[in-house]
Design a protein around this motif. Structure first.
Motif, PDB file in Angstrom:
ATOM      1  N   VAL A 208       0.822  -1.216   0.000  1.00 34.23           N
ATOM      2  CA  VAL A 208       0.000   0.000   0.000  1.00 34.23           C
ATOM      3  C   VAL A 208       0.850   1.258   0.000  1.00 34.23           C
ATOM      4  O   VAL A 208       0.545   2.235  -0.703  1.00 34.23           O
ATOM      5  CB  VAL A 208      -0.948  -0.002   1.216  1.00 34.23           C
ATOM      6  CG1 VAL A 208      -1.671   1.336   1.348  1.00 34.23           C
ATOM      7  CG2 VAL A 208      -1.972  -1.131   1.097  1.00 34.23           C
ATOM      8  N   LEU A 209       1.922   1.258   0.765  1.00 35.83           N
ATOM      9  CA  LEU A 209       2.687   2.481   0.996  1.00 35.83           C
ATOM     10  C   LEU A 209       3.828   2.707   0.016  1.00 35.83           C
ATOM     11  O   LEU A 209       4.379   3.812  -0.030  1.00 35.83           O
ATOM     12  CB  LEU A 209       3.244   2.477   2.425  1.00 35.83           C
ATOM     13  CG  LEU A 209       2.198   2.438   3.548  1.00 35.83           C
ATOM     14  CD1 LEU A 209       2.886   2.343   4.900  1.00 35.83           C
ATOM     15  CD2 LEU A 209       1.299   3.666   3.489  1.00 35.83           C
ATOM     16  N   THR A 210       4.230   1.697  -0.727  1.00 35.93           N
ATOM     17  CA  THR A 210       5.344   1.854  -1.662  1.00 35.93           C
ATOM     18  C   THR A 210       4.924   1.427  -3.063  1.00 35.93           C
ATOM     19  O   THR A 210       3.892   0.794  -3.251  1.00 35.93           O
ATOM     20  CB  THR A 210       6.565   1.018  -1.221  1.00 35.93           C
ATOM     21  OG1 THR A 210       6.271  -0.381  -1.414  1.00 35.93           O
ATOM     22  CG2 THR A 210       6.893   1.263   0.246  1.00 35.93           C
ATOM     23  N   SER A 211       5.760   1.768  -4.013  1.00 37.25           N
ATOM     24  CA  SER A 211       5.465   1.424  -5.413  1.00 37.25           C
ATOM     25  C   SER A 211       6.395   0.346  -5.948  1.00 37.25           C
ATOM     26  O   SER A 211       6.325  -0.003  -7.137  1.00 37.25           O
ATOM     27  CB  SER A 211       5.585   2.677  -6.284  1.00 37.25           C
ATOM     28  OG  SER A 211       6.893   3.234  -6.183  1.00 37.25           O
ATOM     29  N   ASP A 212       7.281  -0.181  -5.112  1.00 40.46           N
ATOM     30  CA  ASP A 212       8.241  -1.164  -5.614  1.00 40.46           C
ATOM     31  C   ASP A 212       8.190  -2.468  -4.833  1.00 40.46           C
ATOM     32  O   ASP A 212       9.162  -3.204  -4.767  1.00 40.46           O
ATOM     33  CB  ASP A 212       9.653  -0.584  -5.567  1.00 40.46           C
ATOM     34  CG  ASP A 212      10.159  -0.411  -4.140  1.00 40.46           C
ATOM     35  OD1 ASP A 212       9.371   0.035  -3.304  1.00 40.46           O
ATOM     36  OD2 ASP A 212      11.326  -0.742  -3.883  1.00 40.46           O
ATOM     37  N   ALA A 213       7.034  -2.770  -4.221  1.00 38.63           N
ATOM     38  CA  ALA A 213       6.874  -4.023  -3.491  1.00 38.63           C
ATOM     39  C   ALA A 213       5.849  -4.889  -4.211  1.00 38.63           C
ATOM     40  O   ALA A 213       4.855  -4.393  -4.732  1.00 38.63           O
ATOM     41  CB  ALA A 213       6.419  -3.754  -2.057  1.00 38.63           C
ATOM     42  N   TRP A 214       6.115  -6.172  -4.242  1.00 37.95           N
ATOM     43  CA  TRP A 214       5.157  -7.095  -4.845  1.00 37.95           C
ATOM     44  C   TRP A 214       5.284  -8.473  -4.187  1.00 37.95           C
ATOM     45  O   TRP A 214       6.262  -8.781  -3.517  1.00 37.95           O
ATOM     46  CB  TRP A 214       5.371  -7.195  -6.350  1.00 37.95           C
ATOM     47  CG  TRP A 214       6.604  -7.911  -6.803  1.00 37.95           C
ATOM     48  CD1 TRP A 214       6.725  -9.218  -7.151  1.00 37.95           C
ATOM     49  CD2 TRP A 214       7.928  -7.337  -6.954  1.00 37.95           C
ATOM     50  NE1 TRP A 214       8.015  -9.514  -7.514  1.00 37.95           N
ATOM     51  CE2 TRP A 214       8.772  -8.371  -7.409  1.00 37.95           C
ATOM     52  CE3 TRP A 214       8.458  -6.058  -6.767  1.00 37.95           C
ATOM     53  CZ2 TRP A 214      10.124  -8.174  -7.670  1.00 37.95           C
ATOM     54  CZ3 TRP A 214       9.814  -5.854  -7.012  1.00 37.95           C
ATOM     55  CH2 TRP A 214      10.626  -6.902  -7.465  1.00 37.95           C
ATOM     56  N   VAL A 215       4.245  -9.275  -4.385  1.00 40.20           N
ATOM     57  CA  VAL A 215       4.220 -10.640  -3.882  1.00 40.20           C
ATOM     58  C   VAL A 215       4.004 -11.559  -5.069  1.00 40.20           C
ATOM     59  O   VAL A 215       3.204 -11.261  -5.960  1.00 40.20           O
ATOM     60  CB  VAL A 215       3.094 -10.841  -2.853  1.00 40.20           C
ATOM     61  CG1 VAL A 215       3.053 -12.291  -2.375  1.00 40.20           C
ATOM     62  CG2 VAL A 215       3.283  -9.907  -1.672  1.00 40.20           C
ATOM     63  N   SER A 216       4.706 -12.681  -5.088  1.00 39.10           N
ATOM     64  CA  SER A 216       4.581 -13.632  -6.188  1.00 39.10           C
ATOM     65  C   SER A 216       4.019 -14.947  -5.660  1.00 39.10           C
ATOM     66  O   SER A 216       4.785 -15.857  -5.306  1.00 39.10           O
ATOM     67  CB  SER A 216       5.950 -13.859  -6.847  1.00 39.10           C
ATOM     68  OG  SER A 216       5.843 -14.793  -7.905  1.00 39.10           O
ATOM     69  N   PRO A 217       2.685 -15.067  -5.589  1.00 34.91           N
ATOM     70  CA  PRO A 217       2.088 -16.297  -5.048  1.00 34.91           C
ATOM     71  C   PRO A 217       2.451 -17.544  -5.844  1.00 34.91           C
ATOM     72  O   PRO A 217       2.409 -18.656  -5.309  1.00 34.91           O
ATOM     73  CB  PRO A 217       0.576 -16.012  -5.131  1.00 34.91           C
ATOM     74  CG  PRO A 217       0.465 -14.529  -5.186  1.00 34.91           C
ATOM     75  CD  PRO A 217       1.672 -14.074  -5.956  1.00 34.91           C
TER      76      PRO A 217
END
Length: 298
Positions: A126-135
């Motif tokens: 929510v707070l950053t633009s460079d975080a992701w999760v790869s399920p």
């Protein structure tokens, strides 16, 4: 590592999974991100725990020794390392910091209701633009499934929360089967949907944190089945691949309500070995004593 505490097994298995993922799945996770996650969670945990300890000694002095609960910090760091991806160390540090602080801030009568790693992941998304999760980073579990199930089963046996995982997976599998029957899809689709390594890890390790889920068995069953239904809806109606993490985050506060409706002894890590008769509701804290609980951390 003494292995007298169920968290010792969690640390061992999560470390093993992390090593397997890096060594056999060609993950892009950089080693320095793991170091940042571990160092940040331990530092923030120690500082927050010490601040809480000093406050307790000023307001309600006791003979209780200071306990920074480093095991819990390590589990959170390993969970973040397994699931969260980012290109900047500052994002991992932010996620780790907020994950630990959520245990000290988001509490009701001394019990935190957000899973720390889950909170840190959602906060970073929510707070950053460079975080992701790869399920899908584990792909189909294959032989990993046996390893996950065996490791998770041992931990859940120690903490007595196997019912939560079973209800979640059973409800999710039922929702998938009803959808597939309605659409006329083959059972191969159903099996493929359930063979996700990330789904199994989530159900066995993140969903079953005994310090942040409802205490009573009936409440845990309702809570975990609700998360499964919301996960199914987010994934199939909104095509949100990270639906399991958003479902847990959004329904986590229900723990407070369910604990009020179905009061039960609270789980504590300072618990004697589990027996068949007591594995579902073990605690050293009586329900009637909850209002007088000092703020605790896990």
């Amino acid at each position: 590592m003494s292995f007298q505490d169920a968290r010792d097994y969690q640390i061992l298995f999560l470390s093993l999974f992390l090593g397997l993922g890096i060594g056999t799945k060609d993950w892009t996770l950089r080693p320095e991100m793991i170091v940042v996650a571990i160092a940040t969670t331990i530092l923030v945990q120690a500082l927050a725990a010490y601040g809480t300890y000093l406050y307790q000694q000023r307001t309600q002095p006791t003979d209780q020794a200071f306990n920074p609960s480093i095991r819990s910090a390590l589990i959170t760091a390993l969970g973040l390392s397994l699931l969260l991806r980012t290109d900047h160390w500052s994002t991992m540090m932010l996620a780790a910091t907020l994950a630990i602080l959520s245990k000290f801030v988001c509490k009701w009568k001394g019990k935190h209701f957000f899973n720390p790693a889950n909170f840190g992941i959602i906060a970073a998304l929510v707070l950053t633009s460079d975080a992701w999760v790869s399920p899908g980073q584990w792909g189909a579990v294959g032989w990993y499934g046996l390893l996950f199930a065996g490791a998770g089963g041992l931990v859940l046996h120690r903490v007595g929360r196997w019912d939560t995982s079973v209800m979640f997976l059973a409800t999710y599998a039922t929702c998938l089967s009803l959808r597939d029957l309605w659409l006329g899809w083959s059972w191969d689709v159903w099996y493929h949907s359930l063979s996700s390594g990330s789904l199994i890890l989530f159900a066995l390790f993140m969903l079953t944190d005994p310090r942040s889920i409802p205490d009573a068995r009936v409440a845990r069953l309702l809570w975990s089945s609700s998360i499964a239904v919301v996960t199914f809806g987010l994934q199939t109606k909104f095509f949100l691949s990270t639906g399991i993490f958003w479902a847990l985050f959004s329904l986590a506060p229900l723990t407070v309500l369910f604990d009020r409706i179905w009061p039960a002894p609270r789980f504590t890590w300072a618990t004697p070995p589990i027996s068949a008769e007591s594995s579902s509701e073990i605690s050293l804290v009586k329900p009637e004593d909850r209002a007088d609980l000092l703020p605790t951390h896990s």
